[in-house]
Design an enzyme around this catalytic site. Structure first.
Site, PDB file in Angstrom:
ATOM      1  N   GLU A 177       8.570  62.108  75.133  1.00 17.06           N
ATOM      2  CA  GLU A 177       9.472  61.024  74.761  1.00 17.06           C
ATOM      3  C   GLU A 177       9.069  60.468  73.395  1.00 17.06           C
ATOM      4  O   GLU A 177       7.949  60.706  72.928  1.00 17.06           O
ATOM      5  CB  GLU A 177       9.358  59.880  75.786  1.00 17.06           C
ATOM      6  N   ASP A 188       2.018  58.838  84.215  1.00 18.87           N
ATOM      7  CA  ASP A 188       2.940  59.760  84.899  1.00 18.87           C
ATOM      8  C   ASP A 188       2.175  60.666  85.877  1.00 18.87           C
ATOM      9  O   ASP A 188       2.581  60.829  87.030  1.00 18.87           O
ATOM     10  CB  ASP A 188       3.676  60.606  83.845  1.00 18.87           C
ATOM     11  N   LYS A 192       2.328  60.850  90.046  1.00 22.14           N
ATOM     12  CA  LYS A 192       2.533  62.083  90.810  1.00 22.14           C
ATOM     13  C   LYS A 192       1.411  62.280  91.822  1.00 22.14           C
ATOM     14  O   LYS A 192       1.652  62.684  92.960  1.00 22.14           O
ATOM     15  CB  LYS A 192       2.630  63.269  89.852  1.00 22.14           C
TER      16      LYS A 192
HETATM   17  N1  LIG Z   1      13.518  64.900  82.146  1.00 20.25           N
HETATM   18  C1  LIG Z   1      12.662  65.511  82.957  1.00 20.25           C
HETATM   19  O1  LIG Z   1      12.187  66.616  82.698  1.00 20.25           O
HETATM   20  C2  LIG Z   1      12.260  64.854  84.257  1.00 20.25           C
HETATM   21  C3  LIG Z   1      11.428  65.545  85.148  1.00 20.25           C
HETATM   22  C4  LIG Z   1      11.119  64.960  86.375  1.00 20.25           C
HETATM   23  C5  LIG Z   1      11.583  63.694  86.685  1.00 20.25           C
HETATM   24  N2  LIG Z   1      12.344  63.029  85.774  1.00 20.25           N
HETATM   25  C6  LIG Z   1      12.803  61.694  86.110  1.00 20.25           C
HETATM   26  O2  LIG Z   1      14.227  61.737  86.259  1.00 20.25           O
HETATM   27  C7  LIG Z   1      14.787  60.523  85.775  1.00 20.25           C
HETATM   28  C8  LIG Z   1      15.801  60.846  84.698  1.00 20.25           C
HETATM   29  O3  LIG Z   1      15.162  61.493  83.629  1.00 20.25           O
HETATM   30  P1  LIG Z   1      15.761  61.454  82.164  1.00 20.25           P
HETATM   31  O4  LIG Z   1      14.866  62.256  81.324  1.00 20.25           O
HETATM   32  O5  LIG Z   1      17.222  61.783  82.217  1.00 20.25           O
HETATM   33  O6  LIG Z   1      15.575  59.889  81.863  1.00 20.25           O
HETATM   34  P2  LIG Z   1      16.294  58.949  80.816  1.00 20.25           P
HETATM   35  O7  LIG Z   1      16.508  59.694  79.554  1.00 20.25           O
HETATM   36  O8  LIG Z   1      15.515  57.681  80.827  1.00 20.25           O
HETATM   37  O9  LIG Z   1      17.777  58.731  81.405  1.00 20.25           O
HETATM   38  C9  LIG Z   1      17.975  58.050  82.538  1.00 20.25           C
HETATM   39  C10 LIG Z   1      19.441  57.730  82.816  1.00 20.25           C
HETATM   40  O10 LIG Z   1      19.382  56.544  83.614  1.00 20.25           O
HETATM   41  C11 LIG Z   1      20.370  55.656  83.174  1.00 20.25           C
HETATM   42  N3  LIG Z   1      19.959  54.277  83.464  1.00 20.25           N
HETATM   43  C12 LIG Z   1      18.853  53.639  83.034  1.00 20.25           C
HETATM   44  N4  LIG Z   1      18.828  52.386  83.507  1.00 20.25           N
HETATM   45  C13 LIG Z   1      19.957  52.226  84.241  1.00 20.25           C
HETATM   46  C14 LIG Z   1      20.530  51.159  84.960  1.00 20.25           C
HETATM   47  N5  LIG Z   1      19.926  49.974  85.023  1.00 20.25           N
HETATM   48  N6  LIG Z   1      21.696  51.365  85.612  1.00 20.25           N
HETATM   49  C15 LIG Z   1      22.322  52.554  85.563  1.00 20.25           C
HETATM   50  N7  LIG Z   1      21.827  53.615  84.873  1.00 20.25           N
HETATM   51  C16 LIG Z   1      20.667  53.442  84.224  1.00 20.25           C
HETATM   52  C17 LIG Z   1      20.513  55.903  81.682  1.00 20.25           C
HETATM   53  O11 LIG Z   1      21.783  55.468  81.286  1.00 20.25           O
HETATM   54  P3  LIG Z   1      22.330  55.551  79.771  1.00 20.25           P
HETATM   55  O12 LIG Z   1      22.738  56.990  79.587  1.00 20.25           O
HETATM   56  O13 LIG Z   1      23.494  54.611  79.748  1.00 20.25           O
HETATM   57  O14 LIG Z   1      21.194  55.117  78.895  1.00 20.25           O
HETATM   58  C18 LIG Z   1      20.347  57.425  81.624  1.00 20.25           C
HETATM   59  O15 LIG Z   1      21.575  58.071  81.806  1.00 20.25           O
HETATM   60  C19 LIG Z   1      13.625  59.659  85.260  1.00 20.25           C
HETATM   61  O16 LIG Z   1      13.258  58.743  86.257  1.00 20.25           O
HETATM   62  C20 LIG Z   1      12.507  60.664  85.038  1.00 20.25           C
HETATM   63  O17 LIG Z   1      11.222  60.082  85.236  1.00 20.25           O
HETATM   64  C21 LIG Z   1      12.711  63.588  84.579  1.00 20.25           C
END
Ligand SMILES: NC(=O)c1ccc[n+]([C@@H]2O[C@H](COP(=O)([O-])OP(=O)(O)OC[C@H]3O[C@@H](n4cnc5c(N)ncnc54)[C@H](OP(=O)(O)O)[C@@H]3O)[C@@H](O)[C@H]2O)c1
Length: 315
Positions: A177, A188, A192
């Site tokens: 990030e 993180d 886990k």
């Molecule tokens: N990326 C990976 O490889 C990965 C792997 C394992 C687990 N995860 C987990 O999966 C989740 C998503 O990952 P990500 O990389 O997509 O995270 P991210 O970039 O932080 O995106 C999260 C999404 O959540 C939405 N969001 C945040 N706050 C919100 C709220 N209050 N109400 C409604 N929607 C909200 C955001 O909306 P907006 O689009 O409007 O900003 C965005 O679409 C995270 O918790 C992360 O820890 C990710």
């Protein structure tokens, strides 16, 4: 199994269609940096209980940003979905590390399925290995490389890069990030470790119960010295059952380059279970990140459908 996406929410609101939303339309809107509230079926400002009431999901996929302060918005969505009778698939970790007992007890009480494979090193099959493959075998602990960002930074550093260059490289590769604090300081990986320890060792650990050290103090010099000895440095997440209690930690450790975890490069991840009587049982994955994570969420969804008898084959 036929999946119907009846609602999707982001910060700006939600899109709803009981007959099924078009994922291509949603993706196109998000690709333009806009809210799903601007897509077909969009409702600006629609969130929480009202969103769940209108989308009426059988399964809620909760994949909002992970929040280790108060687990929101995931925690409220999770509780409300269970109260409404939905099964739950989580990708975000907050609720699991701050409210594990309450979450699992509520799911059990409501007879709802609760799955969270994507939270512990997706697509690594950590929970499935324990639950399915090692069934009937005693698991006394585990250790793993469960954070892709730190593994990428350490890999770059062992190739001669500085810590700062390693972080920039991980960001350029889309692994880290913009603010990599939660990764490089071990939060993180600690989350886990706690989730896996709770799920497979019967612990009740909170995030703060995990002894935690990140990789900021690891020097290029230390990595060079390790390499000369045929070793490397990895951020190892570990939990072991000792005298009836479970102790969990995250810390950088020297590992032989030939070791299962020592051999993991870049964003690869792996876990080793300590078992009786099978000894060490390991699994690793080569590709992590967005699509593998989405596939892991899908895996949970299909397993919920199987358990409920919603697939044509059943289970
Ligand atoms: N990326 C990976 O490889 C990965 C792997 C394992 C687990 N995860 C987990 O999966 C989740 C998503 O990952 P990500 O990389 O997509 O995270 P991210 O970039 O932080 O995106 C999260 C999404 O959540 C939405 N969001 C945040 N706050 C919100 C709220 N209050 N109400 C409604 N929607 C909200 C955001 O909306 P907006 O689009 O409007 O900003 C965005 O679409 C995270 O918790 C992360 O820890 C990710």
């Amino acid at each position: 199994v036929t999946l119907l996406l009846t609602g999707v929410a982001d910060r700006g609101g939600a899109a709803i269609d009981p007959a099924g939303l078009d994922p291509a339309n949603l993706l196109a809107v998000k690709a333009e940096g806009r809210s799903v509230a601007r897509a077909q079926g969009g409702v600006p400002g629609l969130h929480g209980a009202r969103f769940l009431a209108q989308s009426q999901p059988h399964i809620l996929l909760e994949a909002a940003s992970t929040n280790f302060e108060d687990a929101e918005p995931g925690w409220t969505y999770a509780r409300e979905a269970l109260d409404r009778g939905a099964d739950l698939v989580l990708a975000s970790k907050g609720a699991l590390v701050l409210h594990y007992a309450a979450l699992t007890e509520t799911a059990q009480k409501r007879r709802r399925d609760l799955r969270f494979a994507a939270t512990v090193g997706a697509p690594l099959p950590v929970l499935e290995m324990a639950d399915r493959v090692l069934i009937g075998v005693e698991i006394t602990g585990f250790e793993g490389v469960l954070n892709a960002t730190t593994n990428q930074v350490l890999t770059s550093m062992s190739g001669g890069a500085s810590y700062e260059e390693g972080v920039s490289e991980a960001q350029a590769l889309g692994i880290a990030e913009t603010d990599p604090t939660l990764d490089v300081d071990g939060w993180d990986a600690a989350a886990k470790a706690a989730i896996v320890a709770n799920a497979i060792l019967g612990a009740s650990l909170n995030l703060r119960d995990v002894r935690r050290e990140g990789i900021r103090q690891v020097s290029s010099q230390a990595l060079r010295e390790a390499r000369l000895a045929g070793e490397t440095i990895k951020l190892i997440a570990r939990a072991v059952r000792r005298d009836g209690t479970v102790v969990a930690s995250v810390a950088p450790e020297r590992r032989p380059l030939a070791d299962v975890l020592g051999a993991l490069r870049g964003d690869q991840m792996g876990v080793v279970f300590f078992t009786e009587p099978l000894g060490r049982v390991a699994t690793t994955v080569e590709h992590t990140g967005g699509i593998p994570t989405a596939l892991t969420v899908l895996r949970d969804v299909i397993n919920v459908a199987r358990a409920r008898g919603w697939t044509s084959a059943g289970e």
